[in-house]
Design a protein around this motif. Structure first.
Motif, PDB file in Angstrom:
ATOM      1  N   ALA A 190      39.882  41.919  44.099  1.00 38.19           N
ATOM      2  CA  ALA A 190      39.135  40.663  44.178  1.00 38.19           C
ATOM      3  C   ALA A 190      39.325  39.865  42.893  1.00 38.19           C
ATOM      4  O   ALA A 190      39.420  40.435  41.804  1.00 38.19           O
ATOM      5  N   ASP A 191      39.371  38.555  43.037  1.00 33.67           N
ATOM      6  CA  ASP A 191      39.485  37.683  41.868  1.00 33.67           C
ATOM      7  C   ASP A 191      38.111  37.424  41.273  1.00 33.67           C
ATOM      8  O   ASP A 191      37.530  36.337  41.397  1.00 33.67           O
ATOM      9  N   VAL A 192      37.598  38.455  40.645  1.00 32.12           N
ATOM     10  CA  VAL A 192      36.326  38.397  39.931  1.00 32.12           C
ATOM     11  C   VAL A 192      36.511  39.105  38.593  1.00 32.12           C
ATOM     12  O   VAL A 192      37.348  40.011  38.478  1.00 32.12           O
ATOM     13  N   PRO A 193      35.777  38.716  37.561  1.00 34.35           N
ATOM     14  CA  PRO A 193      35.923  39.394  36.267  1.00 34.35           C
ATOM     15  C   PRO A 193      35.473  40.840  36.350  1.00 34.35           C
ATOM     16  O   PRO A 193      34.506  41.162  37.068  1.00 34.35           O
ATOM     17  N   PRO A 194      36.147  41.754  35.653  1.00 31.82           N
ATOM     18  CA  PRO A 194      35.750  43.168  35.675  1.00 31.82           C
ATOM     19  C   PRO A 194      34.326  43.348  35.159  1.00 31.82           C
ATOM     20  O   PRO A 194      33.866  42.613  34.285  1.00 31.82           O
ATOM     21  N   GLY A 216      41.969  40.079  33.182  1.00 35.63           N
ATOM     22  CA  GLY A 216      40.629  39.672  32.809  1.00 35.63           C
ATOM     23  C   GLY A 216      39.904  38.900  33.889  1.00 35.63           C
ATOM     24  O   GLY A 216      38.690  38.649  33.779  1.00 35.63           O
ATOM     25  N   THR A 217      40.622  38.535  34.964  1.00 34.76           N
ATOM     26  CA  THR A 217      40.003  37.772  36.055  1.00 34.76           C
ATOM     27  C   THR A 217      40.197  38.417  37.426  1.00 34.76           C
ATOM     28  O   THR A 217      39.726  37.876  38.421  1.00 34.76           O
ATOM     29  N   ARG A 218      40.888  39.536  37.480  1.00 36.60           N
ATOM     30  CA  ARG A 218      41.133  40.219  38.761  1.00 36.60           C
ATOM     31  C   ARG A 218      40.711  41.680  38.644  1.00 36.60           C
ATOM     32  O   ARG A 218      41.158  42.388  37.740  1.00 36.60           O
ATOM     33  N   SER A 219      39.866  42.132  39.560  1.00 33.70           N
ATOM     34  CA  SER A 219      39.291  43.476  39.494  1.00 33.70           C
ATOM     35  C   SER A 219      39.751  44.328  40.661  1.00 33.70           C
ATOM     36  O   SER A 219      40.033  43.827  41.757  1.00 33.70           O
ATOM     37  N   ARG A 220      39.795  45.631  40.419  1.00 36.57           N
ATOM     38  CA  ARG A 220      40.142  46.618  41.434  1.00 36.57           C
ATOM     39  C   ARG A 220      39.030  47.650  41.444  1.00 36.57           C
ATOM     40  O   ARG A 220      38.726  48.267  40.408  1.00 36.57           O
ATOM     41  N   TYR A 221      38.382  47.826  42.599  1.00 35.37           N
ATOM     42  CA  TYR A 221      37.271  48.764  42.721  1.00 35.37           C
ATOM     43  C   TYR A 221      37.541  49.739  43.867  1.00 35.37           C
ATOM     44  O   TYR A 221      38.191  49.386  44.861  1.00 35.37           O
ATOM     45  N   TYR A 222      37.036  50.969  43.709  1.00 29.11           N
ATOM     46  CA  TYR A 222      37.200  52.003  44.720  1.00 29.11           C
ATOM     47  C   TYR A 222      35.887  52.734  44.942  1.00 29.11           C
ATOM     48  O   TYR A 222      35.093  52.914  44.005  1.00 29.11           O
ATOM     49  N   VAL A 223      35.689  53.203  46.174  1.00 29.03           N
ATOM     50  CA  VAL A 223      34.609  54.147  46.469  1.00 29.03           C
ATOM     51  C   VAL A 223      35.179  55.274  47.323  1.00 29.03           C
ATOM     52  O   VAL A 223      36.056  55.051  48.168  1.00 29.03           O
TER      53      VAL A 223
END
Length: 390
Positions: A190-194, A216-223
């Protein structure tokens, strides 16, 4: 056509091997079954060990990485509602990792190869490996509706877990060692800050989570999710809500959400093929091994394979010595198993396993408590995380 080394696959390992050999004056042709655009559209991890960065610098593909990559001197373990920082620089004598997407690394290597006139055949269909047990191996493939033959001295199988290279080896010549984990990772881009300037590895009663980034503007998250989960069942809102539940209150409050660019579920497995040399065929990267993404070893392990293989081939072609090629499999596998151990250990420590009862869960908690209370234990974690020496 004829070349000295036929490389199957234009992912990072095939491209990096091609560049290392090119710089030594060794001719290569890369065969890739997909298009360039398809390869560059694949979303992959991007935590690079210093050894991997050093190889990119060595071939002249590191300038954009140093301009845009994010050096990280540590990361956080989150458990029991508290974050504990693992100070990589302090624990390893100043070493660190660099956040730089695998897609960007691939693009840099592709552009460099094209600029130097390296031969790559994209959309090569029906690739088949022949006579690699003898003295005159060759590869056949179809391009533009025409079957072509590529004669070579050696074949490097850098075409991944599902590629043709390992599949071309007789089952009787291979030993496969594997563990499939009873869960997967649901990830979004997602294009959101980490939420944090460094990675957060989180263990909670609801399962594992990872907060990472590409910039600094693109985040990668996992569950962590079940093996039978479907991406279509996970709306963005459901994902963000579940991620918050696995974080401490302060981090959950700071989380910035937004629409996902990409969403996928990755199964987790540990996999090693032994040996990884078969006559004049050599396997490298995911064709030879898979690690769980916990600890970010997959791409870096492929880079170390390529380091060993390129040195062995250069020794053969330039010095006329077969010693490096003869020792490649054993040398690479020694490091592969160390990385497999680390990835298995960190996965076992941070995830919820369906079969684990209260005793096993308490053991996980006890090990985490010990880990963050001991500089020696944290140093062992940090040493493996930044990358063992080649």
């Amino acid at each position: 056509m004829r070349t000295q080394v036929a490389i199957i696959g234009s992912g990072p390992s095939g491209l990096l091997l091609g560049q290392l050999l090119h710089d030594a004056g060794i001719d290569t042709v890369i065969l890739e079954r997909k298009s360039r655009d398809y390869v560059l559209a694949r979303i992959r991890a991007g935590v690079l060990e210093q050894g991997t960065v050093g190889l990119l610098d060595k071939v002249g593909a590191g300038s954009r990485l140093h301009a845009e990559g994010l050096p990280h001197d540590g990361f956080d373990l989150l458990f029991g509602g508290q974050r504990h920082r693992i100070a990589l620089d302090r624990l390893t004598g100043g070493r660190h990792v660099t956040i730089y997407g695998q897609t960007e690394m691939t693009r840099d290597l592709m552009d460099l190869r094209a600029a130097q006139g390296g031969k790559t055949v994209f959309e090569a269909g029906d690739v088949a490996l022949h006579d690699f047990d003898g003295a005159s191996p060759y590869v056949t493939f179809r391009t533009g509706g025409v079957t072509q033959r590529l004669d070579c001295d050696f074949i490097a199988g850098c075409d991944g877990y599902h590629g043709v290279s390992r599949a071309s080896v007789s089952e009787s010549a291979l030993t496969i060692l594997e563990r499939v984990y009873p869960f997967g990772w649901l990830g979004i881009l997602a294009d959101v800050p980490p939420v944090s300037h460094e990675l957060i590895y989180a263990r909670s009663g609801r399962g594992f989570a990872l907060c990472s980034m590409r910039s600094g503007t693109r985040s990668r998250y996992y569950v962590q999710c079940g093996q039978d989960e479907r991406v279509d069942d996970w709306t963005d809102a459901r994902f963000w809500d579940e991620l918050r539940r696995r974080l401490d209150p302060e981090t959950a409050e700071a989380l910035v959400t937004g629409p996902s660019i990409e969403k996928s579920i990755a199964p987790l497995r540990s996999f090693v093929a032994e040996p990884i040399r078969f006559g004049r065929l050599f396997l490298a990267g995911d064709a030879a091994h898979i690690v769980p993404p916990t600890g970010a070893k997959g791409l870096n392990l492929a880079a170390s394979d390529v380091h060993y293989l390129s040195e062995a081939m250069i020794e053969h072609f330039i010095e006329g010595s077969p010693a490096g090629l003869d020792g490649y499999s054993a040398k690479a596998l020694a490091r592969i198993w160390k990385a497999e151990r680390f990835s298995w250990w960190l996965t076992s420590l941070m995830h919820q396993f369906p079969e684990n009862g209260p005793f096993a869960q308490r053991m996980q908690q006890a090990e985490l408590d010990y880990l963050v209370s001991s500089d020696h234990a944290m140093a062992a974690l940090a040493e493996n995380y930044v990358g063992l020496p080649y």
